[in-house]
Design an enzyme around this catalytic site. Structure first.
Site: not given
Length: 423
Positions: A153, A185-187, A190
């Site tokens: 991220d 960015i990860d969230l 997802g």
């Protein structure tokens, strides 16, 4: 404690095999689990998901003492069942292939080609189960010059320019690029991945023109990072001029930022001319709304350097609570700048039930002493099929025997695999 939802959930009957770890993949599969899918998370024996150890902070036992379980893991693994399988062993690979044959969805975030050596890649599993929807989450995608690189991220926040437009401007105290306070960015990856999976399920199962076939979903943190630049990217592509950091101000709106008050600060988010006029009237500064420099939003942006200092001098004359009380019934967006603790203590947050305490599944004495876990409720509000808040994030391997029995393994075979270190 929140009472579990009586609804079976919109995705009841959907089986998800979760081979992902850390955040982007688990965030995706938790969303599917909240919507009712049966999500089985495969973890490494003895270690589990990396985030189980990303502490402090750690979960507390019944006596208030730290356990060895990091709270990070609990953010994105609610409603799942945990099994421990060593996929480096042929027996472990066979078990996962058997699970994939019964699954609707597989989510994984290994490096490109990382699962091929185990026979757990998309092509291998789709051969066994043509209806399988296989979602791969990587840093840079399945192709291109960076495909083989690991991606994180923070790295993607830096590469996409997100860090460059976050933080105070150069030359200001504390100026310089900043990461966002959570792994956005990860969230977002997802969230995008879960949307893609839902679309693939619809295409497969649609009664009118469904294909009956699964497909491969290629999700890349880099792609998502570029996409969520949103209006900042659009502005650059329209003009060729790269946006710059400007702290809490907005490139296209004014006044839209934090302001000092008598006892701290507040956030004022004026998005149109009517709101500005109402603010001016309430603040006793009606002349501002008539000033040719400030009559429209575009003019206020152009003359920001004149407007903001004048506003700051006025906002310092009242407390934050006084400003909120003055403006809240005049449709002028205004609010406090809370700490996380203050946010959870907010009356509206409490009224919406956004902190949810759930029991470990099945209930009983947990080996690590953690009986219940409190997390943030799903923000999805479906009237007929609301999210199903069933169980807290599982202990490592909590459901291994249960899931293996569902695969048809008897107690003797399970004990044998356990003795071999496969599970």
């Amino acid at each position: 404690m929140t009472t579990p939802s009586p609804s079976p959930g919109a995705l009841a009957g959907i089986k998800v095999l979760d081979l992902s770890r850390v955040l982007a993949g688990p965030w995706c599969t938790q969303l599917l689990a909240d919507l009712g899918a049966d999500v089985v998370k495969v973890e490494r024996p003895g270690a589990g998901d990396d985030t189980r150890h990303w502490g402090p902070p750690f979960l507390k036992d019944a006596d208030g003492n730290d356990t060895t379980q990091a709270s990070y893991f609990t953010a994105c693994n609610r409603n799942k069942r945990s099994v421990t399988i060593d996929m480096a062993t042929p027996e472990g690979q066979a078990l996962i292939r058997q699970m994939a044959q019964q699954a609707d969805v597989v989510v994984e975030n290994f490096k490109v080609g990382g699962l091929k050596q185990y026979g757990l890649d998309h092509e291998s599993l789709r051969t066994l189960n043509p209806r399988l929807i296989y979602c791969s989450i990587t840093g840079f995608g399945q192709d291109g010059p960076y495909a083989e690189r690991a991606g994180y991220d923070l790295m993607v926040q830096a590469m996409t320019g997100l860090m460059d437009i976050t933080g105070r401007a150069d030359g200001e105290p504390g100026g310089g690029p900043q990461r966002v306070g959570v792994a956005v960015i990860d969230l977002f990856t997802g969230l995008y991945a879960s949307n893609a999976i839902l679309a693939a399920l619809h295409v497969r199962d649609n009664a009118k023109n469904g294909t009956g076939q699964g497909q491969h979903i290629d999700m890349a943190l880099l792609d998502v990072g570029m996409a969520v630049l949103a209006n900042q990217a659009a502005g650059y592509l329209a003009t060729g001029v790269a946006p710059v950091r400007q702290g809490n101000t907005h490139p296209s709106l004014a006044p839209y930022q934090d302001f000092p008050t008598l006892d701290g600060s507040m956030l004022l988010a004026i998005g149109n001319d009517g709101q500005f006029q109402r603010f001016c009237t309430a603040a006793g500064q009606g002349a501002w709304a008539q000033d040719p420099r400030f009559a429209t939003n575009t003019l206020r942006v152009q003359h920001r350097a004149d407007l903001i200092p004048a506003m700051q001098a006025v906002t310092r004359t009242r407390t934050t609570a006084d400003w909120i009380a003055l403006l809240e019934d005049k449709a002028v967006p205004c609010g406090p700048i809370n700490t996380v603790a203050q946010a959870f203590d907010d009356a509206q947050v409490k009224a919406r039930g956004l902190a949810v305490t759930l029991p470990r599944w099945p209930q009983g004495e947990a080996a690590d002493g953690v009986q219940h876990i409190t997390g943030v409720a799903s923000p999805l509000r479906l009237s007929a099929t609301p999210p199903v808040l069933r169980n807290a994030p599982p202990a490592l391997g909590q459901h291994t025997h249960e899931v293996l029995r569902e695969l048809g393994l008897d107690a003797q075979r399970i004990a044998q695999l356990q003795a071999q270190g496969v599970v």
